[in-house]
Design a protein around this motif. Structure first.
Motif, mmCIF file in Angstrom:
data_model
loop_
_atom_site.group_PDB
_atom_site.id
_atom_site.type_symbol
_atom_site.label_atom_id
_atom_site.label_comp_id
_atom_site.label_asym_id
_atom_site.label_seq_id
_atom_site.Cartn_x
_atom_site.Cartn_y
_atom_site.Cartn_z
ATOM 1 N N UNK A 1 41.994 73.147 16.264
ATOM 2 C CA UNK A 1 41.049 74.255 16.419
ATOM 3 C C UNK A 1 39.696 73.782 15.923
ATOM 4 N N UNK A 2 38.634 74.371 16.415
ATOM 5 C CA UNK A 2 37.316 73.963 15.959
ATOM 6 C C UNK A 2 36.290 75.061 16.134
ATOM 7 N N UNK A 3 35.289 75.058 15.286
ATOM 8 C CA UNK A 3 34.108 75.898 15.518
ATOM 9 C C UNK A 3 32.905 74.978 15.362
ATOM 10 N N UNK A 4 31.867 75.274 16.143
ATOM 11 C CA UNK A 4 30.770 74.314 16.271
ATOM 12 C C UNK A 4 29.413 74.995 16.154
ATOM 13 N N UNK A 5 28.388 74.205 15.922
ATOM 14 C CA UNK A 5 27.023 74.731 15.799
ATOM 15 C C UNK A 5 26.635 75.572 17.010
ATOM 16 N N UNK A 6 25.808 76.600 16.758
ATOM 17 C CA UNK A 6 25.255 77.388 17.864
ATOM 18 C C UNK A 6 23.874 76.882 18.237
ATOM 19 N N UNK A 7 23.414 75.819 17.565
ATOM 20 C CA UNK A 7 22.116 75.240 17.906
ATOM 21 C C UNK A 7 22.126 74.787 19.371
ATOM 22 N N UNK A 8 21.037 75.106 20.094
ATOM 23 C CA UNK A 8 20.921 74.678 21.494
ATOM 24 C C UNK A 8 20.948 73.149 21.570
ATOM 25 N N UNK A 9 20.386 72.524 20.541
ATOM 26 C CA UNK A 9 20.421 71.064 20.460
ATOM 27 C C UNK A 9 21.731 70.672 19.784
ATOM 28 N N UNK A 10 22.701 70.244 20.567
ATOM 29 C CA UNK A 10 24.013 69.882 20.033
ATOM 30 C C UNK A 10 24.145 68.362 20.004
ATOM 31 N N UNK A 11 24.614 67.843 18.874
ATOM 32 C CA UNK A 11 24.825 66.402 18.762
ATOM 33 C C UNK A 11 25.941 65.975 19.714
ATOM 34 N N UNK A 12 25.911 64.705 20.094
ATOM 35 C CA UNK A 12 26.915 64.179 21.022
ATOM 36 C C UNK A 12 28.351 64.408 20.522
ATOM 37 N N UNK A 13 28.667 64.165 19.236
ATOM 38 C CA UNK A 13 30.044 64.376 18.775
ATOM 39 C C UNK A 13 30.491 65.839 18.914
#
Lengths: 406, 406
Positions: free
Chosen positions: B42-54
């Protein structure tokens, strides 16, 4: 339009003064502004739910009364979070000035800036008013004294003035403001007092002010904290004798342009004198698809603590700028963004289409070492643009705000 | 539920390691995590429009693939704003680990943290993977090495673990995270890796994680900057042998509680280790009319630069707290608010119904001089509440971020 020296006494018929009344230990702490001729008054105020007592007092006057004659301002204590007692002191302050000037208390505006939560020393303030009224003058020097008396952590006084021809008559717009910390206007900002001898209806005066603050004070951020006291007051006494502006048209446009110039200068002075700041940081977003998008992006960059610290370090850490754009809430394609740094030392393209141009770090540092630094982000979506002003984040900012009350 | 020592290797069947691969000069800079048994991820990730490649790589795997075996993390370079080249390096990294482990590249998650805008040194990373795989261990020490290797400006490693009984079987949840600057999660936060030997379906695992991050990582703010790399990954390999959790119920509730404990501890460790911080600043808003209101108010206080600087100065400058509540966007009556400061040194009511209680400044300063300080604001509108965590704003924060790249 011609830029001239001066501030609140630049326009005809306005007198001012600033003194040390005894609220602060050694520095000037009270100012007055007075026009014998009644003024149309316009104002914009903080959107903070927590509104200082003077904000509530001034809103009542600006929204519900036809004219104003005077403004009494103190620094040192903000009269915010002071309950009914604090509001009562606004009435006492206005009442005292009104009695001595032979006007009504609803014709006296008030302003306070300083520590939140303490009651103002109303007796000291009343004595200050008694001392100030005989000293009121329409000279440039009196304007300077007033501009100095409203300062708190400001390091320089802030004034601006311009003249413009309206219907063959020279009209002056001049102002003073203060603001250094707790600066993140959201409607208007800190304390700013602008006077004009233009004849203009109250309705058109308010319209011109409300439009101008959006592009000026509202585009400044020192620390992201929207104050409880933010107030911009604009007084017009009509002494210049131009044909009264009562609708949109050439004269209104010229007046609005003059007002905007004064407000822009004052706003930039606030940003450049941000608490602890060593540099004015200007952010332009261009190629936006809407004004709203450009405003959101530019304010997000100028507010980012990490970006502000990088500016202090003269470090072209552009990733922080892209990052701040990314979390702003605005939609755009990061892989289309171009970014430039610009200052008196030159202009340099830092990223193109979202990745580094392989620019010279040495050259970038040189550009970022000036006292006024601009970042320009082109999102390549349209023609809209916006400019925001802020400052770098320094040790001094922390020092000032860790020790502010001691 | 029992709190135990340990981190990502606390749960059965998880191996880890951390080494110095050569991305940074002298410090450990790569970590691996591996479970021979396939894991639900499971994962949750940044909501930043600029998302890092990983982030993009991991989203693809978490959202579209059934299982994962390994995570490869590097510190030093964030692999953000690196275009298609950067995404290609994620694939190469995963591919290298997959080949050596005899699994598919879509079963390898990746994470990066560090400077934005530089490409990762992919050859160094591939050599690092070659060196790490033979060193993987399920010991506590190996977990520590991994937790140390993902640090950037962090000053301490961050681990937490608990055990809970599910269907008569002891299940462990343990994790490690890193985060110190660019911390203002808006969905999840920085890098956090949590492992569990619980048997739980991928769907329920994601549900538990998504709910937990709202009250934990998303309530932390160091500097208001939402990172491009924010990632929380949760791997469950089922080795404990409990009856698989496939729906809500007693077991799910107990698992969620254990997960929440680990995430809360990790989140608080991030806040307390905020860049340059000298104190953990906890903000509780109680008596709110809704959870949303409590969250908005508490996050606004914990993010206010002026409040954070006052905490650094041990200054009970409560006006700044009311001010931050006022500009948060939430509606409330300032003249109903009570505010308390609390720490190991005691608890003090500072304001009642919006005005000062006339408290002792000396006592307030004593309370604010502890390493963990809590502000409690009661808005007296209902029963909802929220807790946010942050830290003070110090000279060191500015220093770290003015010099970060040099």
């Amino acid at each position: 339009m011609q830029v001239i020296e001066g501030g609140v006494t630049a326009a005809k018929g306005f007198q001012a003064i600033g003194i040390h009344a005894g609220i602060k230990k050694n520095k000037k702490d009270m100012a007055m502004l007075y026009s014998k001729v009644p003024c149309a008054a316009a104002g914009t105020f903080t959107t903070n739910v927590v509104k200082a007592a003077p904000v509530k007092w001034d809103q009542e006057i600006v929204y519900n009364h036809p004219a104003a004659h005077a403004v009494v301002v103190n620094s040192g204590v903000a009269n915010a979070c002071t309950g009914e007692e604090g509001y009562g002191y606004c009435r006492e302050t206005a009442g005292k000035a009104a009695k001595l000037l032979g006007i009504d208390e609803t014709e006296v505006l008030v302003g306070s800036t300083g520590v939140i939560g303490q009651q103002i020393p109303v007796d000291t303030i009343k004595q200050g008013i008694e001392r100030m009224i005989p000293l009121l003058e329409d000279t440039k020097e009196a304007g300077v004294l007033a501009a100095e008396a409203i300062m708190t952590t400001d390091t320089v006084k802030k004034e601006a003035a311009v003249q413009v021809e309206l219907g063959g008559v020279t009209v002056t717009v001049g102002g003073m403001c203060k603001g250094s910390g707790m600066i993140h206007p959201n409607m208007c900002t800190m304390l700013s007092f602008v006077t004009t001898d233009a004849a203009i209806s109250k309705k058109m005066l308010q319209k011109a002010l409300s439009e101008s603050v959006k592009d000026t004070y509202n585009m400044v951020s020192v620390d992201g904290d929207t104050s409880t006291n933010d107030t911009v007051l604009l007084l017009a006494n009509g002494v210049a004798g131009n044909p009264e502006i009562t609708e949109e048209g050439e004269d209104y446009r010229k007046f609005a342009e003059a007002l905007n110039h004064v407000n822009t200068e004052l706003a930039k002075k606030i940003a450049g004198d941000g608490e602890g700041a060593t540099a004015l940081f200007e952010v332009k977003v261009i190629g936006a698809e809407s004004k709203e998008q450009a405003v959101t992006l530019s304010k997000s960059i100028v507010t980012s603590s990490l970006t502000k610290a990088a500016i202090y370090g003269h470090d072209a850490n552009w990733g922080r700028i892209l990052c701040a754009m990314g979390y702003s809430g605005a939609q755009f394609d990061p892989e289309q963004v171009d970014l430039y740094f610009e200052s008196a030392a030159g202009k340099l393209k830092i990223i193109e289409n979202g990745v580094s141009t392989g620019y010279s770090e040495e050259e970038a540092t040189k550009i970022l070492s000036e006292q006024e630094v601009t970042a320009i982000a082109d999102v390549k979506m349209g023609d809209a643009h916006a400019t925001a002003w802020g400052c770098d984040l320094t040790y001094e900012y922390v020092k000032i705000n860790a020790d502010y009350r001691s």
